[in-house]
Design a protein around this motif. Structure first.
Motif, PDB file in Angstrom:
ATOM      1  N   PRO B 152       0.809  -1.287   0.508  1.00 29.79           N
ATOM      2  CA  PRO B 152      -0.327   0.201  -0.182  1.00 29.79           C
ATOM      3  C   PRO B 152       1.025   1.159   0.050  1.00 29.79           C
ATOM      4  O   PRO B 152       0.442   2.618  -0.541  1.00 29.79           O
ATOM      5  CB  PRO B 152      -1.157  -0.330   1.058  1.00 29.79           C
ATOM      6  N   THR B 153       1.314   1.248   0.405  1.00 30.72           N
ATOM      7  CA  THR B 153       2.152   2.765   0.748  1.00 30.72           C
ATOM      8  C   THR B 153       4.354   2.233  -0.425  1.00 30.72           C
ATOM      9  O   THR B 153       4.328   3.314  -0.310  1.00 30.72           O
ATOM     10  CB  THR B 153       3.857   2.470   2.146  1.00 30.72           C
ATOM     11  N   ALA B 155       6.117   0.741  -0.248  1.00 31.69           N
ATOM     12  CA  ALA B 155       7.882   0.313   0.389  1.00 31.69           C
ATOM     13  C   ALA B 155       8.565  -0.488  -0.174  1.00 31.69           C
ATOM     14  O   ALA B 155      10.084  -0.862  -0.568  1.00 31.69           O
ATOM     15  CB  ALA B 155       7.441   0.009   1.855  1.00 31.69           C
ATOM     16  N   SER B 156       7.552  -1.474  -1.067  1.00 27.53           N
ATOM     17  CA  SER B 156       8.261  -2.756  -2.017  1.00 27.53           C
ATOM     18  C   SER B 156       8.014  -2.342  -2.981  1.00 27.53           C
ATOM     19  O   SER B 156       7.257  -1.482  -4.071  1.00 27.53           O
ATOM     20  CB  SER B 156       7.151  -4.271  -1.517  1.00 27.53           C
ATOM     21  N   THR B 170       9.601   2.650   4.688  1.00 29.69           N
ATOM     22  CA  THR B 170       7.919   3.100   4.998  1.00 29.69           C
ATOM     23  C   THR B 170       7.228   2.356   4.756  1.00 29.69           C
ATOM     24  O   THR B 170       5.927   2.268   4.322  1.00 29.69           O
ATOM     25  CB  THR B 170       8.036   3.766   2.844  1.00 29.69           C
ATOM     26  N   CYS B 171       8.045   1.115   5.050  1.00 24.62           N
ATOM     27  CA  CYS B 171       7.170  -0.235   5.627  1.00 24.62           C
ATOM     28  C   CYS B 171       6.387  -0.091   6.524  1.00 24.62           C
ATOM     29  O   CYS B 171       6.932   0.316   7.849  1.00 24.62           O
ATOM     30  CB  CYS B 171       7.975  -1.493   5.153  1.00 24.62           C
ATOM     31  N   GLY B 173       4.370  -2.318   8.169  1.00 22.07           N
ATOM     32  CA  GLY B 173       4.351  -4.164   8.855  1.00 22.07           C
ATOM     33  C   GLY B 173       3.102  -4.367   8.276  1.00 22.07           C
ATOM     34  O   GLY B 173       2.283  -4.998   8.722  1.00 22.07           O
ATOM     35  N   ARG B 175       2.588  -6.642   5.928  1.00 20.34           N
ATOM     36  CA  ARG B 175       1.991  -7.970   5.918  1.00 20.34           C
ATOM     37  C   ARG B 175       1.613  -8.476   4.883  1.00 20.34           C
ATOM     38  O   ARG B 175       1.537 -10.083   4.616  1.00 20.34           O
ATOM     39  CB  ARG B 175       2.206  -8.648   7.211  1.00 20.34           C
ATOM     40  N   TYR B 176       0.670  -7.177   4.027  1.00 18.29           N
ATOM     41  CA  TYR B 176       0.351  -7.974   2.509  1.00 18.29           C
ATOM     42  C   TYR B 176       0.826  -8.655   1.643  1.00 18.29           C
ATOM     43  O   TYR B 176       1.234  -9.639   0.825  1.00 18.29           O
ATOM     44  CB  TYR B 176      -0.395  -6.805   2.382  1.00 18.29           C
ATOM     45  N   ARG B 186       9.320 -14.068   2.093  1.00 12.36           N
ATOM     46  CA  ARG B 186       9.379 -12.627   2.874  1.00 12.36           C
ATOM     47  C   ARG B 186       9.034 -12.922   3.856  1.00 12.36           C
ATOM     48  O   ARG B 186       8.191 -13.855   4.151  1.00 12.36           O
ATOM     49  CB  ARG B 186       8.243 -11.324   2.605  1.00 12.36           C
TER      50      ARG B 186
END
Ligand code: SF4
Ligand code: SF4
Lengths: 400, 278
Positions: B152-153, B155-156, B170-171, B173, B175-176, B186
Motif C-alpha cells: 500500500p505504501t 515500500a516494496s 515506509t514499510c 508492517g 504484511r500484505y 518474505r
C-alpha cells in the motif's frame, strides 16, 4: 417522513446497561494493554508467524468492517429504497455502522507492525494496490456516515438524505467488494476467484450487519422496557432469511469452483487445513447457516419469537466471523505449492507443512477490545445525540 | 577471484527480452529510485535508532553507491539474477544459508517459523522418477513482483536493475506482501533485533527478504552475493550470479545451455532466479 418520528438521546438507568458499559471499558483497557504488549515485544508473542502473517486481529478487523457496511443497509433501505419500516432505525443504523467501522479500523491499525507509521499510509500511496484503495474506501465511508447522519438530523437537509443514502449504498458495496478482493486478488487466484470472493464479502456483510442491527435494536428496546415493534421484527427476519439463503448459495458455489480448480496455490473453502479451520468449517455450516436459516424460516410462519430471533442473530454473527476465519486463516494455513509434482523431503521453513496457527491471548485481547470499542462509541454517541426513536408501544407504522 | 562477477556487457538476451512496457515501467522505477535517493540522503542525516528499527532504509544501501560508481550503477540495462544448479547443490549443506545470515547479521532463535528466512534449503523428490534434489529458495526477484503490486505504501519496490527491495522507512508492517508472495520469500521481523550490521539494517515490525546482496552489487567491486560466495567456498559452486540481460554472461550462457527453469513458471512472474535440473 423522518420528521414524524421523534428522536431522543438514550439515557437508560438499568443496572445491566451500566454493567455493559463497564464490561466494554474493561475489555477496551485489556485490548489496549494487549496491543501495547504486541508493540513492545513484537508479534513474537502472538500465534502469527511467517506462514500465517494475518491472524485473529485481521479476522476481527475485517469482520467489524464488513459488519459496518451491512449495518448501514438498514439506513439505505429506508432512505434509498423507501422502505418505511426501517425509518425509525435509520439513524441508529448509521451511527452503529460508523462505530463498528471505527472499531475495525482500530484493530487493523493496532495489528500493524508499525502502527506509529499510520500517517504514512495516507502520504505514500501505491494506487496499484487494492489495500491502498481500501484505506480510502474505509475512511471515505466514515466521512459519508458523518454527513449522512448530519443530514438526517438537520431538517433543512432532509431532502438530500436520499442522495447521500445512495452514495452510501454504492460506497459500501464497493467497500465490501474491495475488502473481499484483498483475498481474491492474490497471485495464483483467477478472475472468478476474485469476483466470487468480492460477492461473498458483500453477502456476508449483509448477514452480519442485519444480525448486529437486530441484536442492538432488541437490546436498546430491552433497556427501555418496551417491545420490538412487530413489523420491524418481521422485516428484519425476512431480510435475514434472504441474506442467509444467498450466503449459503454463494458458499456452495465458491467451494465447488475452488474444488474444481484444485491446482490453485490456495485452499478452497472448507478444505481440511488442520487445526481450528476444519472445526470452524463444520461449525460455520451448522450454526452460521443451517440453524439460523431454520429459525428464520420458522419465524416467517410464526412471527414473534424474540428469543428465537436473538438466537438466530447471534448464530449468524458467530457463523459469519467463523467464515472469515476460514477465508483469512485457512488461505494461509497450508504450505504454498512451489514444486508441483514433487514431494518436499526436508525444509527448515515448513514447505512440506507446518504447525497450524493457534491465536494467542494477546490477539483475542486486541480483537475483542475492538468490538468493545465499537459498542462503547455507539453507546456514547446515542447518549449524546438524539438518535433513537422515542419508544412507543404502538406499531412502527404509527411511528413514521 | 571467486568473488568476481562476470564482466557485464549491455545486450539483450532473447530469454529476457524486455518490451517497451517493461522499459517504461523501469523508467518509472528509475524515477522512483531518484526520489528514494533524495529521501535516502535525508534519512542518512537522521540519527539511526537501529534497535527500535526506527530509521532503516534498504534502498539507501543501493542508491548511494549507484551515483558515483558507473560500473555498478543502478541501470535498467542490467538485470541481476541467480542460477542454481541443482545437480551441484548438496542435500544437508546449508553453506548458502549460513553465508547469508553472516552477511546480514541474521540471528537464529530456533523457531524456524518466526525466524527470518531470506534463504532456505529444500530437499525434493520427484513423484514420478523418485529422483531427489536439493536447492536453495530465496526471493526470486520477480519482474512482475506481486509483493510490489500489493504494497500500500510503495515500500516494496523494484530497482531498475530488477532487484526487489523493501524501503524500511515506509514499510508499515501490514504484511500484505507476505500473503502475496507465492514463494514465501518474505519474513516479518517478529521481535526486537540487536547487533545489526550497518550494511543490512533491520527493524522489528517490518518485512524483509533477500536483497540479492545489493550492497555488494553496488560496492563497485564486482562482488557476488554472499550465498554464491559461500557455496563456492564449500566447493559446490551451485549458485551463479550475473547479468541476465547480457547474453555473453556466464549466467545467461548456462541458462541457455541447461534450459534453466523458473519455479512456478505458470505464474508468469519472470523470476530472476533460475534453476537447472528442476
Ligand atoms: S519472490 Fe516474493 S518477495 Fe521476491 S519479488 Fe517475487 S513476490 Fe516479491
Ligand atoms: S509489510 Fe511493508 S513492504 Fe510489505 S506490503 Fe506492507 S508496507 Fe509494503
Amino acid at each position: 417522513m423522518n420528521s414524524t418520528v421523534r428522536y431522543i438521546a438514550f439515557k437508560p438507568r438499568n443496572v445491566s446497561y451500566y454493567c455493559v458499559i463497564l464490561l466494554c471499558l474493561l475489555t477496551m483497557i485489556s485490548g489496549g494493554y494487549c496491543a501495547y504488549m504486541m508493540e513492545v515485544s513484537g508479534h513474537i508473542i502472538t500465534g502469527m508467524n511467517n506462514h500465517v502473517a494475518w491472524g485473529l486481529p485481521h479476522v476481527f478487523a475485517v469482520g467489524l468492517i464488513v459488519t459496518a457496511s451491512g449495518v448501514l443497509n438498514g439506513a439505505t433501505c429506508a432512505s434509498v429504497l423507501g422502505m418505511e419500516v426501517y425509518k425509525p432505525v435509520a439513524r441508529l443504523s448509521v451511527v452503529l455502522a460508523s462505530s463498528t467501522l471505527l472499531g475495525g479500523l482500530t484493530v487493523l491499525v493496532l495489528d500493524l507492525g508499525r502502527p506509529d507509521r499510520l500517517l504514512l499510509a495516507f502520504t505514500h500511496h501505491n494506487f496499484g494496490s487494492i489495500f491502498t484503495w481500501n484505506i480510502f474506501l474505509y475512511t471515505g465511508l466514515l466521512l459519508i456516515c458523518v454527513v449522512y447522519l448530519w443530514m438526517m438530523m438537520e431538517k433543512r437537509f432532509n431532502r438530500q438524505v436520499t442522495t447521500i443514502g445512495l452514495a452510501a449504498l454504492v460506497w459500501r458495496i464497493v467497500l465490501t467488494s474491495g475488502t473481499g478482493a484483498i483475498f481474491g486478488l492474490l497471485t495464483g487466484k483467477n478472475i472468478i476467484d476474485t469476483a466470487l470472493m468480492a460477492m461473498l464479502f458483500v453477502v456476508l456483510s449483509l448477514v452480519l450487519g442485519t444480525a448486529a442491527l437486530v441484536l442492538v435494536t432488541i437490546l436498546l428496546k430491552h433497556w427501555q422496557s418496551t417491545q420490538v415493534d412487530d413489523e420491524l421484527q418481521k422485516a428484519f427476519n425476512r431480510m435475514q432469511l434472504l441474506f442467509l439463503l444467498v450466503l449459503g448459495i454463494f458458499s456452495i458455489v465458491y467451494h465447488l469452483i475452488n474444488v474444481y480448480a484444485r491446482q490453485d496455490l490456495y485452499v478452497p473453502l472448507f478444505t481440511l487445513t488442520g487445526g481450528l479451520t476444519t472445526m470452524f468449517s463444520v461449525v460455520y455450516v451448522l450454526t452460521g447457516l443451517l440453524v439460523p436459516l431454520g429459525i428464520t424460516l420458522y419465524l416467517l410462519k410464526k412471527p414473534g419469537g424474540i428469543y428465537k430471533q436473538i438466537a438466530s442473530s447471534i448464530m449468524s454473527l458467530t457463523g459469519g466471523f467463523l467464515l472469515l476465519y476460514i477465508v483469512i486463516i485457512g488461505s494461509q494455513n497450508q504450505a504454498k505449492i512451489l514444486f508441483p509434482g514433487k514431494t518436499v523431503l526436508a525444509s527448515r521453513f515448513g514447505d512440506g507443512g507446518f504447525p497450524a496457527y493457534v491465536p494467542s491471548v494477546w490477539e483475542w485481547g486486541v480483537g475483542l477490545g475492538g468490538v468493545a470499542f465499537s459498542f462503547f462509541i455507539f453507546l456514547l454517541l446515542i447518549r449524546v445525540f438524539a438518535l433513537i426513536p422515542e419508544s412507543q408501544p404502538s406499531t412502527v407504522s404509527k411511528l413514521i | 577471484m571467486s568473488d568476481l562477477a562476470p564482466d557485464p556487457v549491455s545486450c539483450m538476451d532473447a530469454d529476457f527480452e524486455h518490451n517497451t512496457k517493461a522499459n517504461a515501467a523501469r523508467r518509472r522505477f528509475l524515477q522512483r529510485i531518484g526520489v528514494m535517493g533524495v529521501s535516502a540522503l535525508t534519512a542518512s542525516s537522521l540519527p539511526m535508532n537501529v534497535s527500535r528499527g526506527g530509521s532503516l532504509l534498504a534502498a539507501d544501501i543501493g542508491s548511494s553507491a549507484a551515483s558515483d560508481e558507473p560500473v555498478s550503477g543502478v541501470s535498467s540495462e542490467r538485470r541481476w539474477g541467480l542460477l542454481i544448479d541443482t545437480s551441484k547443490c548438496s542435500a544437508g549443506c546449508d553453506a548458502c544459508v549460513r553465508g547469508c545470515h553472516e552477511e546480514h547479521g541474521i540471528g537464529v532463535s530456533g523457531n524456524d517459523h518466526t525466524d527470518a528466512q531470506w534463504i532456505r534449503k529444500i530437499d525434493l523428490e520427484d513423484n514420478d522418477s523418485g529422483e531427489t534434489m536439493s536447492l536453495p529458495v530465496m526471493c526470486q526477484h520477480c519482474e512482475t513482483a506481486p509483493c510490489v503490486d500489493v504494497c500500500p505504501t510503495g515500500a516494496s519496490f523494484k530497482r531498475a536493475d530488477g532487484v526487489v527491495l523493501v524501503n524500511k522507512h515506509t514499510c508499515i508492517g501490514c504484511r500484505y506482501c507476505m500473503l502475496a508472495c507465492p514463494y514465501k520469500a518474505r519474513s516479518y521481523i517478529h521481535e526486537p533485533v540487536t547487533d545489526q550490521l550497518s550494511r543490512a539494517p533491520r527493524g522489528k515490525g517490518t518485512v524483509e527478504s533477500c536483497t540479492l546482496c545489493v550492497h555488494r552489487i553496488d560496492d563497485g567491486q564486482n562482488l557476488q552475493p554472499a550465498c554464491a560466495v559461500a557455496c563456492r567456498k564449500d566447493a559446490h559452486s551451485a549458485i551463479v550470479f550475473g547479468d541476465l540481460n547480457n547474453p555473453d554472461s556466464e549466467i545467461s550462457k548456462s541458462i541457455r545451455e541447461h534450459d534453466a527453469k523458473q519455479v512456478r513458471a505458470d505464474l508468469q512472474l519472470n523470476t530472476a532466479v533460475r534453476y537447472t535440473g528442476l
